[in-house]
Design a protein around this motif. Structure first.
Motif, PDB file in Angstrom:
ATOM      1  N   ALA A   1      18.834  52.910  81.431  1.00 57.22           N
ATOM      2  CA  ALA A   1      18.819  54.077  80.555  1.00 57.22           C
ATOM      3  C   ALA A   1      20.074  54.126  79.686  1.00 57.22           C
ATOM      4  N   TRP A   2      21.231  53.826  80.282  1.00 58.03           N
ATOM      5  CA  TRP A   2      22.488  53.841  79.542  1.00 58.03           C
ATOM      6  C   TRP A   2      22.470  52.796  78.425  1.00 58.03           C
ATOM      7  N   ALA A   3      22.029  51.595  78.762  1.00 58.43           N
ATOM      8  CA  ALA A   3      22.003  50.505  77.785  1.00 58.43           C
ATOM      9  C   ALA A   3      21.070  50.835  76.625  1.00 58.43           C
ATOM     10  N   GLN A   4      19.880  51.304  76.921  1.00 58.56           N
ATOM     11  CA  GLN A   4      18.928  51.639  75.866  1.00 58.56           C
ATOM     12  C   GLN A   4      19.459  52.765  74.983  1.00 58.56           C
ATOM     13  N   SER A   5      20.007  53.774  75.588  1.00 59.92           N
ATOM     14  CA  SER A   5      20.519  54.917  74.840  1.00 59.92           C
ATOM     15  C   SER A   5      21.675  54.518  73.924  1.00 59.92           C
ATOM     16  N   ARG A   6      22.646  53.816  74.479  1.00 58.55           N
ATOM     17  CA  ARG A   6      23.826  53.428  73.699  1.00 58.55           C
ATOM     18  C   ARG A   6      23.459  52.444  72.589  1.00 58.55           C
ATOM     19  N   HIS A   7      22.520  51.546  72.879  1.00 56.31           N
ATOM     20  CA  HIS A   7      22.131  50.551  71.882  1.00 56.31           C
ATOM     21  C   HIS A   7      21.332  51.197  70.745  1.00 56.31           C
ATOM     22  N   SER A   8      20.386  52.047  71.084  1.00 52.01           N
ATOM     23  CA  SER A   8      19.526  52.597  70.036  1.00 52.01           C
ATOM     24  C   SER A   8      20.177  53.735  69.262  1.00 52.01           C
ATOM     25  N   HIS A   9      20.968  54.566  69.915  1.00 52.06           N
ATOM     26  CA  HIS A   9      21.544  55.724  69.230  1.00 52.06           C
ATOM     27  C   HIS A   9      22.926  55.461  68.646  1.00 52.06           C
TER      28      HIS A   9
ATOM     29  N   ASP B   1      23.283  42.954  84.125  1.00 47.45           N
ATOM     30  CA  ASP B   1      22.552  41.830  83.542  1.00 47.45           C
ATOM     31  C   ASP B   1      21.085  42.180  83.328  1.00 47.45           C
ATOM     32  N   GLU B   2      20.486  42.829  84.314  1.00 53.35           N
ATOM     33  CA  GLU B   2      19.079  43.204  84.214  1.00 53.35           C
ATOM     34  C   GLU B   2      18.858  44.201  83.073  1.00 53.35           C
ATOM     35  N   ALA B   3      19.753  45.178  82.958  1.00 54.45           N
ATOM     36  CA  ALA B   3      19.623  46.188  81.906  1.00 54.45           C
ATOM     37  C   ALA B   3      19.793  45.571  80.520  1.00 54.45           C
ATOM     38  N   LEU B   4      20.746  44.662  80.386  1.00 53.21           N
ATOM     39  CA  LEU B   4      21.007  44.055  79.083  1.00 53.21           C
ATOM     40  C   LEU B   4      19.966  43.023  78.696  1.00 53.21           C
ATOM     41  N   SER B   5      19.235  42.509  79.677  1.00 52.79           N
ATOM     42  CA  SER B   5      18.193  41.527  79.359  1.00 52.79           C
ATOM     43  C   SER B   5      17.058  42.168  78.562  1.00 52.79           C
ATOM     44  N   GLU B   6      16.964  43.487  78.621  1.00 55.63           N
ATOM     45  CA  GLU B   6      15.918  44.198  77.880  1.00 55.63           C
ATOM     46  C   GLU B   6      16.262  44.358  76.397  1.00 55.63           C
ATOM     47  N   ILE B   7      17.511  44.076  76.036  1.00 55.06           N
ATOM     48  CA  ILE B   7      17.925  44.144  74.632  1.00 55.06           C
ATOM     49  C   ILE B   7      17.948  42.706  74.100  1.00 55.06           C
ATOM     50  N   ASP B   8      17.002  42.383  73.242  1.00 57.50           N
ATOM     51  CA  ASP B   8      16.927  41.008  72.743  1.00 57.50           C
ATOM     52  C   ASP B   8      17.824  40.811  71.521  1.00 57.50           C
ATOM     53  N   GLU B   9      17.943  39.562  71.103  1.00 54.67           N
ATOM     54  CA  GLU B   9      18.823  39.203  69.978  1.00 54.67           C
ATOM     55  C   GLU B   9      18.374  39.852  68.670  1.00 54.67           C
ATOM     56  N   VAL B  10      17.065  39.943  68.476  1.00 57.00           N
ATOM     57  CA  VAL B  10      16.536  40.547  67.247  1.00 57.00           C
ATOM     58  C   VAL B  10      16.914  42.023  67.186  1.00 57.00           C
ATOM     59  N   SER B  11      16.799  42.696  68.303  1.00 63.06           N
ATOM     60  CA  SER B  11      17.159  44.113  68.365  1.00 63.06           C
ATOM     61  C   SER B  11      18.646  44.310  68.119  1.00 63.06           C
ATOM     62  N   GLU B  12      19.452  43.426  68.676  1.00 61.94           N
ATOM     63  CA  GLU B  12      20.898  43.499  68.476  1.00 61.94           C
ATOM     64  C   GLU B  12      21.241  43.278  66.997  1.00 61.94           C
ATOM     65  N   TYR B  13      20.610  42.284  66.392  1.00 64.11           N
ATOM     66  CA  TYR B  13      20.843  42.026  64.970  1.00 64.11           C
ATOM     67  C   TYR B  13      20.388  43.222  64.133  1.00 64.11           C
ATOM     68  N   ARG B  14      19.233  43.767  64.453  1.00 67.28           N
ATOM     69  CA  ARG B  14      18.682  44.895  63.697  1.00 67.28           C
ATOM     70  C   ARG B  14      19.639  46.092  63.768  1.00 67.28           C
ATOM     71  N   SER B  15      20.221  46.345  64.923  1.00 65.57           N
ATOM     72  CA  SER B  15      21.186  47.445  65.056  1.00 65.57           C
ATOM     73  C   SER B  15      22.404  47.209  64.179  1.00 65.57           C
ATOM     74  N   ALA B  16      22.919  45.990  64.197  1.00 62.20           N
ATOM     75  CA  ALA B  16      24.085  45.661  63.374  1.00 62.20           C
ATOM     76  C   ALA B  16      23.750  45.797  61.892  1.00 62.20           C
ATOM     77  N   PHE B  17      22.582  45.314  61.502  1.00 66.71           N
ATOM     78  CA  PHE B  17      22.183  45.395  60.097  1.00 66.71           C
ATOM     79  C   PHE B  17      22.029  46.848  59.664  1.00 66.71           C
ATOM     80  N   ASP B  18      21.337  47.652  60.458  1.00 67.90           N
ATOM     81  CA  ASP B  18      21.139  49.069  60.119  1.00 67.90           C
ATOM     82  C   ASP B  18      22.470  49.785  59.947  1.00 67.90           C
TER      83      ASP B  18
END
Length: 161
Positions: A66-74, A97-114
Protein backbone atom coordinates in the motif's frame (compact mmCIF):
# COMPACT_ATOMS: atom_id res chain seq x y z
CA UNK A 1 -7.86 3.97 30.38
CA UNK A 2 -5.80 5.20 33.32
CA UNK A 3 -2.17 4.17 33.50
CA UNK A 4 -2.10 3.88 37.25
CA UNK A 5 -0.35 1.32 39.47
CA UNK A 6 -2.97 -1.40 38.95
CA UNK A 7 -3.18 -1.11 35.15
CA UNK A 8 -2.33 -4.20 33.14
CA UNK A 9 0.71 -3.24 30.99
CA UNK A 10 -0.51 -5.46 28.14
CA UNK A 11 -3.87 -3.69 28.02
CA UNK A 12 -2.20 -0.28 28.19
CA UNK A 13 0.12 -1.24 25.32
CA UNK A 14 -2.80 -2.62 23.32
CA UNK A 15 -4.76 0.61 23.74
CA UNK A 16 -1.76 2.75 22.75
CA UNK A 17 -1.15 0.58 19.68
CA UNK A 18 -4.79 0.69 18.58
CA UNK A 19 -4.85 4.47 18.96
CA UNK A 20 -1.69 4.71 16.84
CA UNK A 21 -3.30 2.58 14.13
CA UNK A 22 -6.35 4.83 13.91
CA UNK A 23 -4.61 7.52 11.85
CA UNK A 24 -2.98 5.14 9.32
CA UNK A 25 -1.60 1.64 9.00
CA UNK A 26 1.85 1.19 10.49
CA UNK A 27 4.63 -1.35 10.08
CA UNK A 28 5.80 -3.59 12.92
CA UNK A 29 8.92 -1.44 13.27
CA UNK A 30 6.98 1.82 13.48
CA UNK A 31 4.58 0.38 16.04
CA UNK A 32 7.41 -1.05 18.13
CA UNK A 33 9.20 2.31 18.12
CA UNK A 34 5.98 4.10 19.05
CA UNK A 35 5.32 1.77 21.97
CA UNK A 36 8.90 2.16 23.20
CA UNK A 37 8.64 5.96 23.12
CA UNK A 38 5.46 5.67 25.18
CA UNK A 39 7.37 3.80 27.87
CA UNK A 40 6.21 0.26 27.10
CA UNK A 41 8.71 -2.49 27.89
CA UNK A 42 10.12 -4.38 24.89
CA UNK A 43 8.62 -7.74 25.89
CA UNK A 44 5.14 -6.23 26.35
CA UNK A 45 5.44 -4.29 23.06
CA UNK A 46 6.43 -7.38 21.11
CA UNK A 47 3.59 -9.40 22.62
CA UNK A 48 1.14 -6.62 21.76
CA UNK A 49 2.35 -6.43 18.17
CA UNK A 50 2.11 -10.22 17.85
CA UNK A 51 -1.48 -10.04 19.14
CA UNK A 52 -2.30 -7.34 16.57
CA UNK A 53 -0.70 -9.39 13.79
CA UNK A 54 -2.80 -12.38 14.76
CA UNK A 55 -5.90 -10.17 14.56
CA UNK A 56 -4.82 -8.97 11.10
CA UNK A 57 -4.34 -5.35 12.17
CA UNK A 58 -0.59 -5.29 11.49
CA UNK A 59 0.76 -6.81 8.27
CA UNK A 60 4.09 -5.58 6.93
CA UNK A 61 3.58 -7.13 3.48
CA UNK A 62 0.25 -5.37 2.94
CA UNK A 63 1.61 -2.17 4.48
CA UNK A 64 4.60 -2.19 2.13
CA UNK A 65 2.41 -2.76 -0.94
CA UNK A 66 0.00 0.00 0.00
CA UNK A 67 2.83 2.41 0.87
CA UNK A 68 4.68 1.73 -2.38
CA UNK A 69 1.60 2.15 -4.56
CA UNK A 70 0.52 5.31 -2.78
CA UNK A 71 3.93 7.00 -2.84
CA UNK A 72 4.58 6.00 -6.45
CA UNK A 73 1.23 7.06 -7.87
CA UNK A 74 0.57 10.20 -5.82
CA UNK A 75 4.02 11.58 -5.02
CA UNK A 76 5.76 10.27 -8.16
CA UNK A 77 8.65 8.89 -6.10
CA UNK A 78 11.04 6.29 -7.52
CA UNK A 79 11.32 2.72 -6.29
CA UNK A 80 14.73 3.51 -4.77
CA UNK A 81 13.32 6.23 -2.50
CA UNK A 82 10.31 4.10 -1.56
CA UNK A 83 12.61 1.23 -0.58
CA UNK A 84 14.56 3.57 1.70
CA UNK A 85 11.37 4.83 3.32
CA UNK A 86 10.17 1.29 3.97
CA UNK A 87 13.55 0.31 5.45
CA UNK A 88 13.31 3.29 7.80
CA UNK A 89 9.90 2.05 8.86
CA UNK A 90 11.37 -1.31 9.84
CA UNK A 91 9.88 -3.38 7.01
CA UNK A 92 11.80 -6.55 6.10
CA UNK A 93 13.68 -6.56 2.78
CA UNK A 94 11.61 -9.47 1.45
CA UNK A 95 8.38 -7.47 1.92
CA UNK A 96 10.00 -4.42 0.31
CA UNK A 97 11.13 -6.46 -2.71
CA UNK A 98 7.66 -7.95 -3.12
CA UNK A 99 5.98 -4.54 -2.89
CA UNK A 100 8.36 -2.93 -5.38
CA UNK A 101 8.01 -5.79 -7.85
CA UNK A 102 4.49 -4.51 -8.52
CA UNK A 103 5.91 -1.25 -9.90
CA UNK A 104 7.25 -1.98 -13.38
CA UNK A 105 9.79 0.00 -15.40
CA UNK A 106 7.12 1.49 -17.68
CA UNK A 107 5.19 2.80 -14.69
CA UNK A 108 8.36 4.25 -13.20
CA UNK A 109 9.22 5.97 -16.48
CA UNK A 110 5.65 7.26 -16.85
CA UNK A 111 5.80 8.81 -13.36
CA UNK A 112 9.09 10.53 -14.15
CA UNK A 113 7.78 11.79 -17.48
CA UNK A 114 4.53 13.11 -15.99
CA UNK A 115 6.46 14.92 -13.29
CA UNK A 116 8.90 16.44 -15.78
CA UNK A 117 6.14 17.44 -18.19
CA UNK A 118 4.24 19.21 -15.43
CA UNK A 119 7.42 21.02 -14.36
CA UNK A 120 8.27 21.98 -17.95
CA UNK A 121 4.87 23.65 -18.38
CA UNK A 122 5.70 26.03 -15.54
CA UNK A 123 9.04 27.09 -17.05
CA UNK A 124 8.16 28.27 -20.57
CA UNK A 125 9.96 31.61 -20.17
CA UNK A 126 13.25 30.13 -19.01
CA UNK A 127 16.24 29.24 -21.15
CA UNK A 128 16.45 25.58 -22.24
CA UNK A 129 19.59 24.89 -20.20
CA UNK A 130 17.84 26.18 -17.06
CA UNK A 131 14.83 24.01 -17.84
CA UNK A 132 17.06 20.94 -18.23
CA UNK A 133 18.90 21.68 -14.99
CA UNK A 134 15.70 22.16 -13.00
CA UNK A 135 14.02 19.05 -14.38
CA UNK A 136 17.17 17.00 -13.72
CA UNK A 137 17.28 18.26 -10.14
CA UNK A 138 13.61 17.50 -9.58
CA UNK A 139 13.89 13.96 -10.91
CA UNK A 140 17.09 13.31 -8.95
CA UNK A 141 15.40 14.46 -5.72
CA UNK A 142 12.58 12.04 -6.46
CA UNK A 143 15.16 9.26 -6.79
CA UNK A 144 15.11 8.55 -10.50
CA UNK A 145 18.29 7.25 -12.10
CA UNK A 146 20.34 8.85 -14.86
CA UNK A 147 18.95 6.52 -17.54
CA UNK A 148 15.34 7.46 -16.87
CA UNK A 149 16.19 11.16 -16.52
CA UNK A 150 18.02 11.30 -19.85
CA UNK A 151 15.25 9.33 -21.56
CA UNK A 152 12.63 11.78 -20.22
CA UNK A 153 14.68 14.79 -21.32
CA UNK A 154 15.07 13.33 -24.82
CA UNK A 155 11.34 12.69 -25.09
CA UNK A 156 10.65 16.27 -24.02
CA UNK A 157 13.07 17.46 -26.74
CA UNK A 158 15.32 19.11 -24.17
CA UNK A 159 18.39 17.04 -25.04
CA UNK A 160 19.84 16.63 -28.48
CA UNK A 161 20.24 12.96 -29.39
Amino acid sequence: MARGEGSDPYEVAHTIALNALVTRAKSRGELLAHLKTRGIELEVAQATIFRLQEAGLVNDEEFAKAWAQSRHSHKKISKRIIAGELRQKGVLQSAIDEALSEIDEVSEYRSAFDLAFKKLNTMSRLEPDVQVRRIQSLLQRKGFGFGIISQVLKELDLLSI
